[in-house]
Write an enzyme that holds these catalytic residues in place. Structure first.
Site, short mmCIF file in Angstrom:
data_model
loop_
_atom_site.label_atom_id
_atom_site.label_comp_id
_atom_site.label_asym_id
_atom_site.label_seq_id
_atom_site.Cartn_x
_atom_site.Cartn_y
_atom_site.Cartn_z
N TYR A 115 37.28 38.71 28.66
CA TYR A 115 36.52 38.63 29.91
C TYR A 115 37.28 39.44 30.95
CZ TYR A 115 34.46 36.20 33.98
OH TYR A 115 33.84 35.86 35.16
N TYR A 126 31.40 25.32 29.98
CA TYR A 126 32.82 25.67 30.14
C TYR A 126 33.39 25.11 31.43
CZ TYR A 126 37.05 28.38 30.88
OH TYR A 126 38.34 28.72 31.12
N HIS A 127 32.71 25.39 32.54
CA HIS A 127 33.25 25.00 33.83
C HIS A 127 33.13 23.51 34.09
CE1 HIS A 127 32.55 29.35 34.24
NE2 HIS A 127 33.67 29.29 34.91
N LYS A 182 38.19 25.60 52.27
CA LYS A 182 38.06 26.62 51.23
C LYS A 182 37.59 27.91 51.90
CE LYS A 182 37.89 26.55 47.29
NZ LYS A 182 38.91 27.01 46.30
N ASP A 189 35.64 31.86 47.23
CA ASP A 189 36.14 31.14 46.07
C ASP A 189 35.44 29.79 45.95
OD1 ASP A 189 37.68 29.89 44.09
OD2 ASP A 189 39.28 29.38 45.51
N HIS A 242 35.81 27.68 43.22
CA HIS A 242 36.52 26.73 42.35
C HIS A 242 37.15 25.66 43.24
CE1 HIS A 242 36.10 30.09 39.51
NE2 HIS A 242 36.15 29.15 38.59
#
Length: 645
Positions: free
Chosen positions: A4, A158-159, A522, A526, A528
């Site tokens: 990736y 996945y996340h 934040k 981003d 995450h």
């Protein structure tokens, strides 16, 4: 076999792709930068510091030409990890193919195009859930008619695991997402009933594989069995080839450690085995993280090391010569049934709420993830979950792989953003603005109606529209969405360490005249937010008043909110590599607002040399992945406050 990748610019990423293909990589997996993922051009204020950091910036058809220069699209299998702007990036790819005279029917690849998990974990959503689901549907319908070899949505669990999901939650939330998409597609009139099984057969998944590789292998077998049951019973798909659970995988990045990072190579190998050992549940595509991702962006050599691991498994071992090794095992069968039972119970709760969209809007799935992640972190902190090099066997000889932190990771050229902005301005100057305006009006008209969004998106790509303009047109029609944070409610954590910090917080409250107030911010794009959420929850548990507004905040908004709320400490979380630009902007604004006395702390993947620079600029503490004890972090913040009042 993929890695990736993508960074800095389309030209630099193209060179990396061609190098990896020469070294034996058999497909491309494109990482896009955050402005591209969230629908902003490089010159937008929110894009400042983010351009080219976590992926390649793609603003228009010219960038797409540069990205795939000298790469034959008709022979390539291209995976694009893109969600909110997936229709647009696919439109650019199709426009490029048609420009080269390549029939769209020959294109092979995948767009992730899974928005549900963006609301829960990754944060690159733009629009509310309902119109976002409609955009996914439009991509599915268009691909069914024009790109039969393309995977139009790649349901991504996945996340979810990265955000703390237990195996049962990962199974249930991913399957609920797939059901939401298929129900939406089935309800539209564009797909004939006889064609629907073929649509089901194009749905693919992208999963995570953690270090508990026996459980993870059983989880994959549970996925296979549950998907077969759902597609047969709910959707009446008779052909077993259309019921096949087709998935790709990237093994877990959450468990990669900054401490003794050389150990991550073994973790990556073990996690890979969980998705390749069982033939009946084997991944169709595997991409592996690099050993040093907890420290920063991996270099070209680091990516090659991960690729070689896959090649050794495929070409040196006898893995592919045998049938399934676990059929008939009572231990495996029992574990699979346990996982299925837990997942079905969770899925039933979501269905009772009205499905995945409702469970996003009411905050249920987000709260579950935050709670599960909190339990995981507490287990590591307390030592009940062992992590070698972190909470056991922490003594280590110096590693030659990280002897100099400056050379252990890739640093994106600071000039990349300026170059991208200059190229963007030149692109706008060179195009037919009237043609762009007409194309964007047609796009808005389609969005406001039930017309498929893909044809006008392709026309806009050919006219020269930009990523930011495409997203702005749809923002005008659909509006924007802010997802629930999952942080709130009563205190959860307990125990002597937390009680001691609560006592300190009460002492601070007496000195301050009110409870200490902590703003968790934040900045930038981003999304995450797992770390920020856990810090916010920990601060709440320790007796602080907490201000947490979620993701995607400008430095100006963070400082203005800090002033309005009268906070006593500010904590910033940045994992995208944009920490220098964004944090220094916050510091400058704090000084102008007369807030120099308010301690500022930072958490994220911050290279050592950057931490030194930011500390010199005024950051009171820098926390990185090695600082895994939440109570220790809160203890330090209490000390900072004690010193500042």
């Amino acid at each position: 076999m993929r890695t990736y990748s993508g960074h800095s610019s389309a030209i630099a990423s193209n060179a990396l792709y061609r190098t990896n293909l020469k070294r034996g990589q058999t497909g491309l997996s494109v990482a896009f930068d955050l402005p591209t993922q969230t629908g902003y051009d490089a010159d937008h204020p929110l894009a400042r510091g983010e351009v080219g950091k976590v992926g390649v910036p793609i603003s228009h058809l010219g960038d797409m030409r540069a990205l795939f220069a000298d790469i034959p699209l008709e022979k390539m299998n291209t995976s694009m990890t893109i969600n909110a702007t997936a229709p647009w990036l696919l439109a650019l790819y199709i426009a490029l193919a048609e420009e080269r005279g390549v029939d769209s029917a020959m294109l092979q690849g995948t767009v992730q195009n899974d928005i549900i998990k963006e609301y829960l974990s990754r944060g690159t959503y733009i629009f509310p859930p309902e119109p976002s689901l409609r955009l996914i549907r439009d991509v599915v319908v268009h691909c069914a008619a024009h790109l039969p070899k393309w995977n139009p949505t790649n349901v991504c669990s996945y996340h979810l695991q990265e955000a703390g999901a237990k195996p049962e939650e990962e199974l249930a939330f991913a399957l609920a997402t797939a059901i939401a998409v298929l129900d939406c597609v089935r309800a539209c009139e564009a797909i004939a009933p006889d064609d629907f099984p073929r649509i089901v057969g194009r749905i693919s998944f992208f999963v995570n594989a953690g270090i508990r590789f026996v459980t993870e292998m059983c989880k994959m077998r549970a996925f296979v069995e549950l998907w077969d049951e759902i597609t047969r019973q709910r959707y009446g798909v008779e052909d077993p080839t259309f019921r096949r659970f087709r998935y790709g995988v990237q093994v877990n990045s959450l468990g990669l450690t900054e401490q003794q990072p050389e150990n991550n190579v073994y973790r990556i190998l073990l996690e890979t085995l969980s998705v390749v050992l069982s033939k009946n549940a084997r991944a169709r595509a595997v991409q592996l993280p690099a050993w040093n991702e907890a420290m920063g962006l991996p270099r070209e050599w680091d990516q090659q090391w991960s690729l070689r691991l896959q090649q050794i498994l495929a070409y040196e071992t006898d893995l592919l010569e045998f049938g399934d090794l676990f059929d008939g095992s009572p231990v495996v069968a029992e574990k699979v049934e346990t996982l299925k039972s837990g997942a079905l119970a969770e899925l039933a709760k979501i269905e009772a709420m009205g499905g995945a969209v409702a469970a996003v809007e009411n905050g249920y799935m987000k709260r579950r993830l935050v709670q599960s992640n909190s339990r995981r972190l507490h287990a590591i902190e307390e030592g009940t979950q062992k992590v070698v090099g972190v909470n056991i066997y922490t003594d280590s000889a110096p590693s030659p792989l990280v002897s100099t932190s400056e050379s252990a990771v890739l640093t994106v050229d600071a000039s990349a953003e300026k170059v991208q902005i200059a190229n963007l301005h030149a692109w706008r100057e060179s195009r037919d603005q009237q043609a762009v305006d007409r194309a964007l009006e047609a796009l808005k008209a389609a969005a406001a109606s039930q017309d498929n969004i893909m044809p006008p998106s392709i026309l806009a790509a050919k006219a020269g529209a930009t990523t930011g303009e495409w997203a702005a047109a749809l923002r005008e029609v659909y509006g924007e969405f802010r997802a629930p944070t999952g942080v709130g409610g009563e205190a959860q954590a307990a125990g002597e360490p937390v009680a001691a910090i609560r006592a300190r917080a009460e002492h601070l409250a007496k000195k301050l005249g009110r409870r200490p107030k902590f703003l968790v911010g934040k900045p930038g794009l981003d999304g995450h937010s797992n770390g920020a959420e856990q810090i916010a929850a920990a601060a709440r548990d320790c007796g602080f008043d907490v201000v947490y507004e979620g993701i995607r905040l400008t430095p100006a908004r963070i400082v203005n909110t800090a002033l309005e709320e009268g906070v006593h400490v500010i904590g910033l979380s940045v994992l995208s590599g944009s920490h220098l630009v964004l944090v220094e902007d916050v510091i400058d604004r704090m000084h102008k607002a007369g807030m120099q006395a308010v301690p500022l702390v930072l958490g994220g993947i911050i290279p050592a040399q950057d931490a030194k620079r930011l500390t010199k600029a005024g950051v009171a503490r820098v926390f990185t992945p090695k600082d895994f004890k939440l109570t220790a972090i809160m203890e330090e913040i209490c000390t900072l406050l004690d010193e500042s009042v």
